[in-house]
Write an enzyme that holds these catalytic residues in place. Structure first.
Site, PDB file in Angstrom:
ATOM      1  N   PHE A 140       0.762  -1.080  -0.081  1.00  0.00           N
ATOM      2  CA  PHE A 140      -0.021   0.063   0.005  1.00  0.00           C
ATOM      3  C   PHE A 140       0.709   1.366  -0.028  1.00  0.00           C
ATOM      4  O   PHE A 140       1.854   1.241   0.787  1.00  0.00           O
ATOM      5  CB  PHE A 140      -0.807   0.023   1.224  1.00  0.00           C
ATOM      6  CG  PHE A 140      -2.119   1.174   1.147  1.00  0.00           C
ATOM      7  CD1 PHE A 140      -3.102   1.080   0.321  1.00  0.00           C
ATOM      8  CD2 PHE A 140      -1.478   2.331   2.032  1.00  0.00           C
ATOM      9  CE1 PHE A 140      -3.934   2.424   0.296  1.00  0.00           C
ATOM     10  CE2 PHE A 140      -2.665   3.547   1.713  1.00  0.00           C
ATOM     11  CZ  PHE A 140      -3.597   3.266   0.981  1.00  0.00           C
ATOM     12  N   ASP A 225       8.917   2.594   1.473  1.00  0.00           N
ATOM     13  CA  ASP A 225       8.111   3.538   1.994  1.00  0.00           C
ATOM     14  C   ASP A 225       7.874   3.062   3.401  1.00  0.00           C
ATOM     15  O   ASP A 225       7.386   2.062   3.853  1.00  0.00           O
ATOM     16  CB  ASP A 225       6.718   2.988   1.353  1.00  0.00           C
ATOM     17  CG  ASP A 225       5.459   3.655   1.779  1.00  0.00           C
ATOM     18  OD1 ASP A 225       5.338   4.157   2.765  1.00  0.00           O
ATOM     19  OD2 ASP A 225       4.419   3.518   1.072  1.00  0.00           O
ATOM     20  N   LYS A 254       2.638   9.879   8.145  1.00  0.00           N
ATOM     21  CA  LYS A 254       2.145   9.409   9.546  1.00  0.00           C
ATOM     22  C   LYS A 254       2.679   9.809  10.644  1.00  0.00           C
ATOM     23  O   LYS A 254       2.264  10.954  11.231  1.00  0.00           O
ATOM     24  CB  LYS A 254       1.851   7.968   9.380  1.00  0.00           C
ATOM     25  CG  LYS A 254       0.750   7.394   8.484  1.00  0.00           C
ATOM     26  CD  LYS A 254       0.344   6.057   8.650  1.00  0.00           C
ATOM     27  CE  LYS A 254      -1.128   5.876   7.832  1.00  0.00           C
ATOM     28  NZ  LYS A 254      -0.505   4.980   6.483  1.00  0.00           N
TER      29      LYS A 254
END
Ligand SMILES: *Cc1c(COP(=O)(O)O)cnc(C)c1O
Length: 404
Positions: A140, A225, A254
């Protein structure tokens, strides 16, 4: 003076685009790892805003940074630089492999920048046909059209017309599947150094080192990532540090802002030079308010106490989950790294993760899922041990109801 009026969950269906299905509860305030809803019901937060609230809610260091910067200057655009952005960039450079930083506002945006940089680098250094991006099934990387196409679930990128081209997917932890795709036409491999949304899957040592080696052999860039794994989540400042594999480009979001939207792409001077003036940009990227909060979050997390605390707190969570499993036999495995933990439902409970999440919420504890059969925990990195114990006791009540 206020023109606030009462709102409830029903209003969501009236005024919001229907792409989300939020829970019935509307939280209104939080402190540390506790959250209260509109009815003043208390919850223990093991969800952390999906691995964002690395210091819980309203951490004093972040509130103070926000207030202080909020009285100084909020926004300039990249026509000018600003002090908080320069300070945060310097700290990221000093504490990682990186030499250059690009700021963005979300994980997807930082990944978009990484992919565009990799393409520019490959085309300019090696030629116009070196454009292939290899990524992984179940991976993702965000929801912009490029990043969602690079992500490993076609269901998320289907239905929007022609996709960005030359993106292929290998299998995570299967080096042969990467070997079968890679060539000198490969521009970059984009990978999570621990798959989050895809099910809390750690890479094997052999696999992740093999991926680095294949990139080197074929002059391809390795993009990590670390949007979910970064800023202390795994117990290392960045997960790559614990793996002993250094990427060429890394993305972080995040937890970087501890709840304030900010993201960054990290890379080397050699590679960074291909995003020259005018090639890419963002109005808000590197915004002083975001960077001031980011700097406070970074300073607070990047200490031996917090990072070692992650390992100790993770063990408390794992012990509690194992104890629950000894009683109720619901999990086949507890996995993950640091405070990114997946409790995998066994055969009997396949597909019931969402149901358990709802039951846990009803008992007063917030959790996450990672797919239909995994309960995910991503609490604050500084959650008090007593909140872990109390939250796990509530979670056990939910499991007891489901298992009975
Ligand atoms: C959450 C996530 C993203 C997307 O971040 P947004 O801020 O939602 O754009 C990208 N990659 C990984 C690994 C993530 O966990």
């Amino acid at each position: 003076m206020s023109n606030h009026f009462p709102v409830d969950r029903d209003l969501f269906n009236d005024v919001m685009v229907p792409n989300y299905a939020p829970s019935a509860v509307i939280p209104v305030r939080g402190k540390g790892s506790r959250v209260w809803d509109q009815q003043d019901r208390e919850y223990i937060d093991f969800a952390g805003g999906i691995a964002v609230n690395c210091l819980g809610h309203c951490h004093p260091a972040l509130v103070s940074a926000l207030k202080e910067q909020g009285e100084k200057i909020w926004h300039l655009s990249n026509v000018m630089t600003n002090e908080p952005a320069l300070r945060l960039a310097k700290k990221l450079v000093d504490n990682t492999f990186a030499e250059k930083i690009y700021f963005a506002n979300s994980g997807a945006e930082s990944n978009e920048a990484a992919l565009k940089l990799a393409r520019r680098w490959a085309i300019e250094v090696h030629g116009s046909d070196k454009t292939q991006i290899i990524a992984f099934k179940q991976g993702f990387h965000g929801r912009t059209f490029f990043t969602v196409t690079v992500g490993g679930q076609a269901a998320y990128s289907d239905g929007f017309g022609p996709k960005p081209a030359d993106v292929v997917h290998a299998e995570y932890n299967n080096l042969d599947s990467v070997k079968a795709l890679i060539s000198d036409k490969t521009c970059a491999i984009m990978i999570e150094p621990l798959q989050g949304e895809g099910g809390i899957i750690s890479p094997t040592d052999e696999f992740i080192k093999g991926v680095r080696q294949l990139c080197d052999q074929h002059n391809a860039l390795l993009i990590f990532d670390e949007v979910q794994t970064g800023v202390g989540r795994t117990g290392d400042l960045y997960a790559y540090m614990g793996l002993g594999v250094t990427p060429d480009i890394l993305t972080t979001a995040k937890a970087l802002g501890g709840g304030f939207p900010i993201a960054a792409m990290l890379t080397t001077t050699e590679i960074a030079q291909y995003l020259k003036i005018g090639t890419h940009g963002s109005t808000y990227g590197g915004n002083p308010l975001a960077c001031a909060v980011g700097e406070a979050a970074f300073d607070t997390v990047n200490t031996p106490e917090v990072l070692n605390g992650v390992k100790a707190k993770a063990q408390l969570c794992i012990d509690a989950l194992n104890a629950i499993n000894d009683k109720y036999n619901v999990f086949s495995e507890i996995r993950g790294k640091g405070l990114l933990i997946g409790a995998v439902l066994n055969e009997t409970y396949q597909g019931r993760a969402k149901e358990i999440l709802i039951a846990a919420m009803a008992e007063g504890v917030m959790t996450l899922v990672a797919g239909p059969s995994i309960i995910r925990f991503a609490p604050s990195l500084v959650i008090p041990d007593t909140d872990i114990a109390e939250g796990m006791a509530l979670f056990e009540k939910a499991i007891a109801k489901i298992a009975s």
